[in-house]
Design a protein around this motif. Structure first.
Motif, PDB file in Angstrom:
ATOM      1  N   ILE A  27     -50.228 -10.106 -21.661  1.00 50.94           N
ATOM      2  CA  ILE A  27     -50.542  -9.385 -22.932  1.00 50.94           C
ATOM      3  C   ILE A  27     -49.285  -9.245 -23.624  1.00 50.94           C
ATOM      4  CG2 ILE A  27     -52.575  -8.338 -22.398  1.00 50.94           C
ATOM      5  CD1 ILE A  27     -50.982  -5.656 -21.573  1.00 50.94           C
ATOM      6  N   ARG A  28     -49.362  -8.894 -24.896  1.00 53.17           N
ATOM      7  CA  ARG A  28     -47.935  -8.539 -25.614  1.00 53.17           C
ATOM      8  C   ARG A  28     -47.654  -6.842 -25.394  1.00 53.17           C
ATOM      9  NH1 ARG A  28     -51.564  -8.766 -30.158  1.00 53.17           N
ATOM     10  NH2 ARG A  28     -51.561  -6.791 -31.405  1.00 53.17           N
ATOM     11  N   GLY A  29     -46.215  -6.704 -25.659  1.00 51.11           N
ATOM     12  CA  GLY A  29     -45.848  -5.531 -25.523  1.00 51.11           C
ATOM     13  C   GLY A  29     -45.164  -4.744 -27.070  1.00 51.11           C
ATOM     14  N   ASN A  30     -44.611  -3.807 -26.876  1.00 55.40           N
ATOM     15  CA  ASN A  30     -43.931  -3.525 -28.146  1.00 55.40           C
ATOM     16  C   ASN A  30     -42.865  -4.086 -28.603  1.00 55.40           C
ATOM     17  OD1 ASN A  30     -43.105  -1.720 -25.759  1.00 55.40           O
ATOM     18  ND2 ASN A  30     -41.560  -1.246 -27.286  1.00 55.40           N
ATOM     19  N   ILE A  31     -42.131  -5.074 -27.923  1.00 52.73           N
ATOM     20  CA  ILE A  31     -41.011  -5.538 -28.232  1.00 52.73           C
ATOM     21  C   ILE A  31     -41.553  -7.149 -28.565  1.00 52.73           C
ATOM     22  CG2 ILE A  31     -39.481  -4.645 -26.830  1.00 52.73           C
ATOM     23  CD1 ILE A  31     -38.941  -7.335 -25.429  1.00 52.73           C
ATOM     24  N   ASP A  32     -42.804  -7.597 -28.283  1.00 53.20           N
ATOM     25  CA  ASP A  32     -43.312  -8.867 -28.569  1.00 53.20           C
ATOM     26  C   ASP A  32     -43.767  -8.948 -30.081  1.00 53.20           C
ATOM     27  OD1 ASP A  32     -42.730  -9.936 -26.064  1.00 53.20           O
ATOM     28  OD2 ASP A  32     -44.518  -8.936 -25.031  1.00 53.20           O
ATOM     29  N   HIS A  33     -42.955  -8.877 -31.059  1.00 53.98           N
ATOM     30  CA  HIS A  33     -43.386  -8.984 -32.477  1.00 53.98           C
ATOM     31  C   HIS A  33     -42.910 -10.251 -33.163  1.00 53.98           C
ATOM     32  CE1 HIS A  33     -39.175  -7.580 -32.957  1.00 53.98           C
ATOM     33  NE2 HIS A  33     -39.471  -6.558 -32.168  1.00 53.98           N
ATOM     34  N   GLY A  34     -42.419 -11.285 -32.339  1.00 57.06           N
ATOM     35  CA  GLY A  34     -42.029 -12.390 -33.116  1.00 57.06           C
ATOM     36  C   GLY A  34     -42.485 -13.849 -32.083  1.00 57.06           C
ATOM     37  N   GLY A  35     -42.742 -14.843 -32.861  1.00 57.97           N
ATOM     38  CA  GLY A  35     -42.780 -16.084 -32.098  1.00 57.97           C
ATOM     39  C   GLY A  35     -44.295 -15.941 -31.278  1.00 57.97           C
ATOM     40  N   LYS A  36     -44.413 -16.807 -30.302  1.00 54.22           N
ATOM     41  CA  LYS A  36     -45.584 -17.026 -29.451  1.00 54.22           C
ATOM     42  C   LYS A  36     -46.050 -15.709 -28.517  1.00 54.22           C
ATOM     43  CE  LYS A  36     -45.573 -21.816 -28.959  1.00 54.22           C
ATOM     44  NZ  LYS A  36     -46.314 -22.716 -28.442  1.00 54.22           N
ATOM     45  N   CYS A  37     -44.877 -14.807 -28.365  1.00 53.45           N
ATOM     46  CA  CYS A  37     -45.446 -13.544 -27.585  1.00 53.45           C
ATOM     47  C   CYS A  37     -46.179 -12.893 -28.574  1.00 53.45           C
ATOM     48  CB  CYS A  37     -44.089 -13.015 -27.139  1.00 53.45           C
ATOM     49  SG  CYS A  37     -43.170 -13.851 -25.787  1.00 53.45           S
ATOM     50  N   ALA A  38     -45.802 -12.807 -29.911  1.00 58.40           N
ATOM     51  CA  ALA A  38     -46.721 -11.828 -30.785  1.00 58.40           C
ATOM     52  C   ALA A  38     -48.116 -12.396 -30.855  1.00 58.40           C
ATOM     53  CB  ALA A  38     -45.986 -12.047 -32.204  1.00 58.40           C
ATOM     54  N   GLU A  39     -48.601 -13.530 -30.478  1.00 59.69           N
ATOM     55  CA  GLU A  39     -49.772 -14.011 -30.500  1.00 59.69           C
ATOM     56  C   GLU A  39     -50.650 -13.621 -29.426  1.00 59.69           C
ATOM     57  OE1 GLU A  39     -49.447 -18.202 -31.097  1.00 59.69           O
ATOM     58  OE2 GLU A  39     -48.244 -18.048 -32.801  1.00 59.69           O
ATOM     59  N   LEU A  40     -49.905 -13.221 -28.439  1.00 58.89           N
ATOM     60  CA  LEU A  40     -50.667 -12.544 -27.010  1.00 58.89           C
ATOM     61  C   LEU A  40     -51.586 -11.336 -27.526  1.00 58.89           C
ATOM     62  CD1 LEU A  40     -47.633 -12.611 -24.646  1.00 58.89           C
ATOM     63  CD2 LEU A  40     -49.904 -14.341 -24.581  1.00 58.89           C
ATOM     64  N   PRO A  41     -52.521 -11.217 -26.893  1.00 56.82           N
ATOM     65  CA  PRO A  41     -53.350  -9.817 -27.094  1.00 56.82           C
ATOM     66  C   PRO A  41     -52.723  -8.735 -26.583  1.00 56.82           C
ATOM     67  CG  PRO A  41     -54.273 -11.071 -25.249  1.00 56.82           C
ATOM     68  CD  PRO A  41     -53.234 -11.774 -25.835  1.00 56.82           C
ATOM     69  N   ALA A  42     -53.124  -7.489 -27.549  1.00 59.10           N
ATOM     70  CA  ALA A  42     -52.746  -6.345 -27.098  1.00 59.10           C
ATOM     71  C   ALA A  42     -53.232  -5.671 -25.788  1.00 59.10           C
ATOM     72  CB  ALA A  42     -52.942  -5.291 -28.416  1.00 59.10           C
ATOM     73  N   THR A  43     -54.391  -6.267 -25.299  1.00 60.31           N
ATOM     74  CA  THR A  43     -55.058  -5.871 -24.011  1.00 60.31           C
ATOM     75  C   THR A  43     -55.735  -7.098 -23.653  1.00 60.31           C
ATOM     76  OG1 THR A  43     -56.974  -4.774 -25.062  1.00 60.31           O
ATOM     77  CG2 THR A  43     -55.388  -3.483 -24.680  1.00 60.31           C
ATOM     78  N   ASP A  44     -56.162  -7.174 -22.249  1.00 61.35           N
ATOM     79  CA  ASP A  44     -57.047  -8.403 -21.949  1.00 61.35           C
ATOM     80  C   ASP A  44     -57.699  -7.819 -20.626  1.00 61.35           C
ATOM     81  OD1 ASP A  44     -58.223 -10.602 -21.682  1.00 61.35           O
ATOM     82  OD2 ASP A  44     -56.040 -11.893 -21.680  1.00 61.35           O
ATOM     83  N   VAL A  45     -58.780  -8.443 -20.184  1.00 61.33           N
ATOM     84  CA  VAL A  45     -59.259  -8.098 -19.119  1.00 61.33           C
ATOM     85  C   VAL A  45     -59.720  -9.807 -18.199  1.00 61.33           C
ATOM     86  CG1 VAL A  45     -61.744  -8.321 -20.020  1.00 61.33           C
ATOM     87  CG2 VAL A  45     -61.453  -7.084 -17.823  1.00 61.33           C
ATOM     88  N   VAL A  46     -59.537  -9.376 -17.004  1.00 63.68           N
ATOM     89  CA  VAL A  46     -59.640 -10.696 -16.098  1.00 63.68           C
ATOM     90  C   VAL A  46     -60.370 -10.619 -14.965  1.00 63.68           C
ATOM     91  CG1 VAL A  46     -57.178 -10.455 -15.086  1.00 63.68           C
ATOM     92  CG2 VAL A  46     -58.538 -12.746 -15.253  1.00 63.68           C
ATOM     93  N   GLU A  47     -61.176 -11.494 -14.522  1.00 62.57           N
ATOM     94  CA  GLU A  47     -61.864 -11.192 -13.329  1.00 62.57           C
ATOM     95  C   GLU A  47     -61.240 -11.983 -12.321  1.00 62.57           C
ATOM     96  OE1 GLU A  47     -66.417 -11.829 -11.555  1.00 62.57           O
ATOM     97  OE2 GLU A  47     -66.147 -11.746 -13.728  1.00 62.57           O
ATOM     98  N   LEU A  48     -60.923 -11.259 -11.096  1.00 62.56           N
ATOM     99  CA  LEU A  48     -60.476 -12.405  -9.932  1.00 62.56           C
ATOM    100  C   LEU A  48     -61.181 -11.640  -8.921  1.00 62.56           C
ATOM    101  CD1 LEU A  48     -56.589 -11.486 -10.897  1.00 62.56           C
ATOM    102  CD2 LEU A  48     -57.945 -13.696 -11.351  1.00 62.56           C
ATOM    103  N   GLN A  49     -61.602 -12.525  -7.958  1.00 62.36           N
ATOM    104  CA  GLN A  49     -62.446 -12.106  -6.869  1.00 62.36           C
ATOM    105  C   GLN A  49     -63.584 -11.386  -7.280  1.00 62.36           C
ATOM    106  OE1 GLN A  49     -61.054 -14.997  -4.955  1.00 62.36           O
ATOM    107  NE2 GLN A  49     -61.652 -13.559  -3.382  1.00 62.36           N
ATOM    108  N   GLY A  50     -64.157 -11.367  -8.195  1.00 68.88           N
ATOM    109  CA  GLY A  50     -65.252 -10.486  -8.660  1.00 68.88           C
ATOM    110  C   GLY A  50     -64.983  -9.094  -9.003  1.00 68.88           C
TER     111      GLY A  50
END
Length: 151
Positions: free
Chosen positions: A51-74
């Motif tokens: 996900i992006r953080g408060n410094i990720d405001h340029g380039g490809k890092c800015a395109e990351l979601p602000a939050t995300d959810v991932v399922e691992l091992q259920g």
């Protein structure tokens, strides 16, 4: 399943972090990446959810979601850069762990059956805090995490 957790790299991927994450099956990056090449390097170790953080405001890092959810091992893992920005009720959502960064302070805490994990900062040392990542074991019995000090 062994999961590596890293945050606040701020453009610096230390060789010690790469060594600590060797052998993990998935990597979670909780923001303030600072340079998209860090994610490319981490993908050389294992699949990455970032996900992006408060410094990720340029380039490809800015395109990351602000939050995300991932399922691992259920089990569900919710990533948010600053835990103060948590926008869900993790208990109601069935989340096993909330993964955050931002404070640079490593911590593992369980509240209401939900793990709150901040791996600390793996980037440039700040505020006299340790340089750290975390390793999580995800299995049938649940989720366990430990902080790994790099320097």
């Amino acid at each position: 399943m062994l999961v590596g957790v890293i945050s606040d790299t701020h453009g610096l991927l230390r060789p010690e972090a790469v060594t600590a994450l060797a052998g993990v099956e998935h990597i979670l990056h909780a923001g303030d990446v600072g340079d998209a090449r860090i994610l490319d390097a981490l993908r050389g170790i294992a699949p990455v959810t970032a996900i992006r953080g408060n410094i990720d405001h340029g380039g490809k890092c800015a395109e990351l979601p602000a939050t995300d959810v991932v399922e691992l091992q259920g089990r569900l893992f919710y990533l948010v850069h600053s835990v103060t920005d948590l926008d869900i009720n993790p208990v109601v959502a069935g989340v096993a762990a909330v993964v955050s960064g931002h404070s640079h302070k490593p911590s593992v805490e369980v509240r209401d059956g939900v793990m709150y994990l901040n791996p600390g900062s793996a980037g440039p040392r700040r505020f006299n805090l340790p340089v750290t990542v975390a390793l999580m074991t995800v299995g049938e019995s649940g989720v366990d995490a430990r902080i790994v000090e790099l320097l």
